[in-house]
Design a protein around this motif. Structure first.
Motif, PDB file in Angstrom:
ATOM      1  N   SER A 205       0.821  -1.199   0.000  1.00 13.07           N
ATOM      2  CA  SER A 205       0.000   0.000   0.000  1.00 13.07           C
ATOM      3  C   SER A 205       0.865   1.263   0.000  1.00 13.07           C
ATOM      4  O   SER A 205       2.045   1.237   0.353  1.00 13.07           O
ATOM      5  N   LEU A 206       0.239   2.346  -0.397  1.00  8.27           N
ATOM      6  CA  LEU A 206       0.930   3.625  -0.525  1.00  8.27           C
ATOM      7  C   LEU A 206       1.515   4.086   0.805  1.00  8.27           C
ATOM      8  O   LEU A 206       2.634   4.613   0.842  1.00  8.27           O
ATOM      9  N   ASN A 207       0.788   3.864   1.899  1.00  5.14           N
ATOM     10  CA  ASN A 207       1.302   4.337   3.181  1.00  5.14           C
ATOM     11  C   ASN A 207       2.571   3.583   3.593  1.00  5.14           C
ATOM     12  O   ASN A 207       3.448   4.143   4.225  1.00  5.14           O
ATOM     13  N   LYS A 208       2.699   2.305   3.217  1.00  3.50           N
ATOM     14  CA  LYS A 208       3.920   1.558   3.536  1.00  3.50           C
ATOM     15  C   LYS A 208       5.094   2.062   2.706  1.00  3.50           C
ATOM     16  O   LYS A 208       6.216   2.181   3.213  1.00  3.50           O
ATOM     17  N   ILE A 209       4.841   2.380   1.458  1.00  2.32           N
ATOM     18  CA  ILE A 209       5.902   2.922   0.604  1.00  2.32           C
ATOM     19  C   ILE A 209       6.357   4.281   1.118  1.00  2.32           C
ATOM     20  O   ILE A 209       7.556   4.554   1.228  1.00  2.32           O
TER      21      ILE A 209
ATOM     22  N   THR B  88     -12.393   5.835   5.371  1.00  2.37           N
ATOM     23  CA  THR B  88     -13.269   5.511   4.230  1.00  2.37           C
ATOM     24  C   THR B  88     -13.699   4.060   4.279  1.00  2.37           C
ATOM     25  O   THR B  88     -14.818   3.745   3.882  1.00  2.37           O
ATOM     26  N   GLN B  89     -12.869   3.174   4.800  1.00  7.29           N
ATOM     27  CA  GLN B  89     -13.250   1.767   4.942  1.00  7.29           C
ATOM     28  C   GLN B  89     -14.348   1.605   6.002  1.00  7.29           C
ATOM     29  O   GLN B  89     -15.232   0.775   5.857  1.00  7.29           O
ATOM     30  N   GLU B  90     -14.274   2.405   7.067  1.00  8.65           N
ATOM     31  CA  GLU B  90     -15.304   2.358   8.113  1.00  8.65           C
ATOM     32  C   GLU B  90     -16.660   2.770   7.542  1.00  8.65           C
ATOM     33  O   GLU B  90     -17.684   2.177   7.861  1.00  8.65           O
ATOM     34  N   LYS B  91     -16.666   3.793   6.706  1.00 11.73           N
ATOM     35  CA  LYS B  91     -17.926   4.294   6.136  1.00 11.73           C
ATOM     36  C   LYS B  91     -18.496   3.276   5.145  1.00 11.73           C
ATOM     37  O   LYS B  91     -19.706   3.133   5.035  1.00 11.73           O
ATOM     38  N   ILE B  92     -17.636   2.576   4.435  1.00  7.75           N
ATOM     39  CA  ILE B  92     -18.097   1.594   3.457  1.00  7.75           C
ATOM     40  C   ILE B  92     -18.709   0.384   4.166  1.00  7.75           C
ATOM     41  O   ILE B  92     -19.749  -0.126   3.758  1.00  7.75           O
ATOM     42  N   THR B  93     -18.073  -0.073   5.247  1.00  3.09           N
ATOM     43  CA  THR B  93     -18.563  -1.254   5.950  1.00  3.09           C
ATOM     44  C   THR B  93     -19.742  -0.938   6.869  1.00  3.09           C
ATOM     45  O   THR B  93     -20.445  -1.851   7.283  1.00  3.09           O
ATOM     46  N   ALA B  94     -19.944   0.322   7.206  1.00  7.37           N
ATOM     47  CA  ALA B  94     -21.030   0.673   8.126  1.00  7.37           C
ATOM     48  C   ALA B  94     -22.380   0.732   7.476  1.00  7.37           C
ATOM     49  O   ALA B  94     -22.726   0.542   6.442  1.00  7.37           O
TER      50      ALA B  94
ATOM     51  N   LYS C 286      -2.999   6.506   5.720  1.00 12.08           N
ATOM     52  CA  LYS C 286      -3.536   5.422   6.547  1.00 12.08           C
ATOM     53  C   LYS C 286      -4.828   5.843   7.233  1.00 12.08           C
ATOM     54  O   LYS C 286      -5.811   5.102   7.242  1.00 12.08           O
ATOM     55  N   VAL C 287      -4.842   7.027   7.818  1.00 14.53           N
ATOM     56  CA  VAL C 287      -6.037   7.516   8.510  1.00 14.53           C
ATOM     57  C   VAL C 287      -7.195   7.684   7.528  1.00 14.53           C
ATOM     58  O   VAL C 287      -8.322   7.268   7.810  1.00 14.53           O
ATOM     59  N   ILE C 288      -6.926   8.283   6.386  1.00 16.52           N
ATOM     60  CA  ILE C 288      -7.990   8.490   5.394  1.00 16.52           C
ATOM     61  C   ILE C 288      -8.510   7.149   4.886  1.00 16.52           C
ATOM     62  O   ILE C 288      -9.723   6.949   4.766  1.00 16.52           O
ATOM     63  N   ARG C 289      -7.614   6.214   4.612  1.00 19.43           N
ATOM     64  CA  ARG C 289      -8.044   4.904   4.135  1.00 19.43           C
ATOM     65  C   ARG C 289      -8.885   4.178   5.188  1.00 19.43           C
ATOM     66  O   ARG C 289      -9.904   3.564   4.873  1.00 19.43           O
ATOM     67  N   ASP C 290      -8.465   4.254   6.449  1.00 18.87           N
ATOM     68  CA  ASP C 290      -9.228   3.611   7.519  1.00 18.87           C
ATOM     69  C   ASP C 290     -10.622   4.231   7.671  1.00 18.87           C
ATOM     70  O   ASP C 290     -11.610   3.527   7.860  1.00 18.87           O
TER      71      ASP C 290
END
Length: 90
Positions: A3-7, A84-90, A78-82
């Motif tokens: 992922s981009l944040n790891k790079i 947006t993932q929360e909103k998708i799964t909610a 990382k924060v933005i990805r987390d």
């Protein structure tokens, strides 16, 4: 997939370590050892080493600042990805 944040995080760490190593690298001016950006040599004539030490300090600051910016960007991604993932799964 990497992922981009790891790079960005890896690049930031490499830049921080590289900047620290540049800060400890010895510089010279007109055959005079000026020491490093972090620890100038004892007993040097300030005028003879000013440009060399200023250049080494500037390079160290630029490289380390780029590392910090990369690390901040990695955390932001990382924060933005987390979030947006929360909103998708909610």
């Amino acid at each position: 997939m990497i992922s981009l944040n790891k790079i960005l995080g890896a690049a930031g760490l490499v830049l921080l370590v590289g900047g620290a190593l540049l800060g400890f690298r010895s510089v010279s001016a007109s055959g005079t050892d000026c020491g490093s950006a972090f620890q100038p040599a004892a007993g040097i004539t300030p005028m003879s080493c000013d440009n060399a030490l200023n250049g080494a300090s500037t390079l160290t600051i630029v490289v380390m600042s780029a590392g910090v910016i990369c690390l901040i960007a990695a955390v932001a991604v990382k924060v933005i990805r987390d979030r947006t993932q929360e909103k998708i799964t909610a």
